[in-house]
Design an enzyme around this catalytic site. Structure first.
Site: not given
Ligand SMILES: *[C@@H]1O[C@H](CO)[C@@H](O)[C@H](O)[C@H]1NC(C)=O
Ligand SMILES: *[C@@H]1O[C@H](CO)[C@@H](O)[C@H](O)[C@H]1NC(C)=O
Ligand SMILES: *[C@@H]1O[C@H](CO)[C@@H](O)[C@H](O)[C@H]1NC(C)=O
Ligand SMILES: *[C@@H]1O[C@H](CO)[C@@H](O)[C@H](O)[C@H]1NC(C)=O
Ligand SMILES: *[C@@H]1O[C@H](CO)[C@@H](O)[C@H](O)[C@H]1NC(C)=O
Ligand SMILES: *[C@@H]1O[C@H](CO)[C@@H](O)[C@H](O)[C@H]1NC(C)=O
Ligand SMILES: *[C@@H]1O[C@H](CO)[C@@H](O)[C@H](O)[C@H]1NC(C)=O
Length: 355
Positions: A160-162
């Site tokens: 859900g992120d980098d």
């Protein structure tokens, strides 16, 4: 094929603190990191990571593609329902450590950033699979932070992120500590993150980031491919970054360098502390079905300088003239769609170095 470390057999196993508790209120709190001055999400201390090491040498975390499940759901819910009292812990955090290998494992469902080496050197992360639900908040894959001599290769990440974010501390605390992230190679990383980036630098970069090579990246169905994120108050610098051979499918903004993170640890941040962004070369990029041309937005008092692009094909971009450029300068050669005028067409520029 390149390998980072040849003598893997010389690494030794070492001990970690491993904690099993189910009530977040009982989950231990440790001191904030000196380069952040407080927890990243909440004031004060932060929850300890599931696997936490400090001051270690010769660390191997490996297995025959075995799985460690961080069971982050409880922590994501605390974040979503706004009842989180202290910053979430990582699946693995190593501090002040050196000669580290993390390989051949699957890490699932980290509460927060999955692998967080900080104040470390000589670190290899190789052949890792990192998975979290695509909406799990802040589940970054690998975040080298104020660390040097780092190699991240052959990893598959969806979260859900980098997928990978290079960091070095937050505003006045990171500036004061002045511990850069440097000599970093990120290669053969692939994956997806719908609202974030393949590889990011920042937004916390106040100790400086230099000599980073990013290559052979494959990113799909993501918000950005390569991203530089910073702002006023950060100070520090981002310099000597080389990015090449990036393949993307359905990535909204393939190349995005911008300010505007606008989050600060407290009121004592210095608006005059502007970051210096200088020397970022990108070559051999192809992006299919992207929606937007590059966004290159520097800071008014601190333009991004020496941004170089060569052999770039961004296909599917709708509107034209489509680039968004502001407070930026550099050079472009063989770039489609045609770049903004701030990037001069000068093939022979000696200020650009491509790997
Ligand atoms: C490792 O396990 C994950 C699932 O946990 C799987 O998706 C992946 O293909 C496996 N990798 C290898 C190299 O076996
Ligand atoms: C928030 O989420 C936590 C973890 O799932 C849960 O224990 C708690 O009851 C929730 N609080 C509210 C107000 O929904
Ligand atoms: C990972 O596992 C593969 C297959 O078992 C093995 O060949 C390789 O050496 C391992 N890599 C590392 C870095 O441990
Ligand atoms: C840059 O980093 C690479 C990879 O870690 C290293 O081999 C090289 O010596 C570094 N270059 C400089 C000028 O420090
Ligand atoms: C470019 O990267 C891809 C992985 O995304 C890799 O398969 C390919 O071999 C690389 N090409 C070159 C020329 O290095
Ligand atoms: C960037 O690279 C140039 C040329 O190799 C070198 O002179 C300079 O010191 C480097 N800057 C940083 C911050 O690494
Ligand atoms: C790009 O979009 C077109 C039209 O929707 C589709 O046919 C094609 O398969 C897509 N390609 C990729 C790589 O997503």
């Amino acid at each position: 094929m390149h390998v980072c470390f040849k003598k893997l057999a010389t690494f030794l196993f070492f001990c970690f603190i491993l904690i099993i508790i189910t009530d977040p209120k009982e989950w231990p709190i440790i001191e904030p990191l000196p380069s952040y001055g407080r927890g990243r999400e909440r004031l004060g201390g932060r929850h300890i990571s599931l696997i936490h090491g400090d001051g270690l040498t010769n660390v191997v975390i490996t297995g025959n593609n075995g799985t460690i499940d961080g069971q982050g759901k409880m922590w994501w819910e605390l974040w979503w329902n706004r009842t989180l009292e202290h910053t979430r812990g990582h699946l693995v955090e190593l501090m002040n450590s050196q000669d580290i290998l993390i390989s051949n494992l699957t890490f699932l469902n980290s509460p927060f950033w999955t692998i967080h080496p900080i104040y470390c050197s000589n670190l290899v992360v190789k052949d890792m699979t990192i998975l979290a639900p695509l909406n799990a908040p802040n589940t970054d894959g690998i975040d080298p932070d104020s660390s040097t001599n780092v190699c991240i290769e052959d990893c598959y990440i969806e979260s859900g992120d980098d997928l990978v974010a290079v960091k070095s501390g937050w505003d006045q605390y990171g500036i004061k500590m002045a511990r850069p992230s440097s000599n970093i190679i990120i290669r053969r990383v692939s994956g997806t993150t719908p609202t974030c980036s393949g590889v990011g630098i920042g937004s916390e970069m106040s100790g400086g980031v230099h000599n980073v090579t990013i290559e052979d990246l494959h990113v799909w169905d993501s918000a950005a491919g390569v991203r530089i994120k910073t702002d006023k108050g950060r100070g520090g610098y981002i310099a000597n970054i080389t990015i090449s051979n990036i393949t993307m499918e359905r990535v909204k903004i393939p190349i995005r360098f911008s300010s505007g993170s606008n989050d600060h640890p407290d009121e004592r941040w210095d608006p005059k502390a502007v970051p210096v962004v200088k020397g970022v070369s990108i070559s051999n990029v192809v992006s299919f079905n992207s929606t937007k041309a590059p966004v290159l937005q520097g800071i008014e008092d601190a333009p991004f300088d020496g941004i170089c692009m060569k052999n770039i094909r961004l296909l599917g971009v709708v509107s034209s003239p489509s680039w968004r450029c502001e407070f930026v300068s550099g050079f472009a050669d063989d770039v489609f769609p045609a770049p903004c005028p701030q990037l001069q067409m000068d093939i022979s520029s000696s200020r650009c170095s491509y790997s």
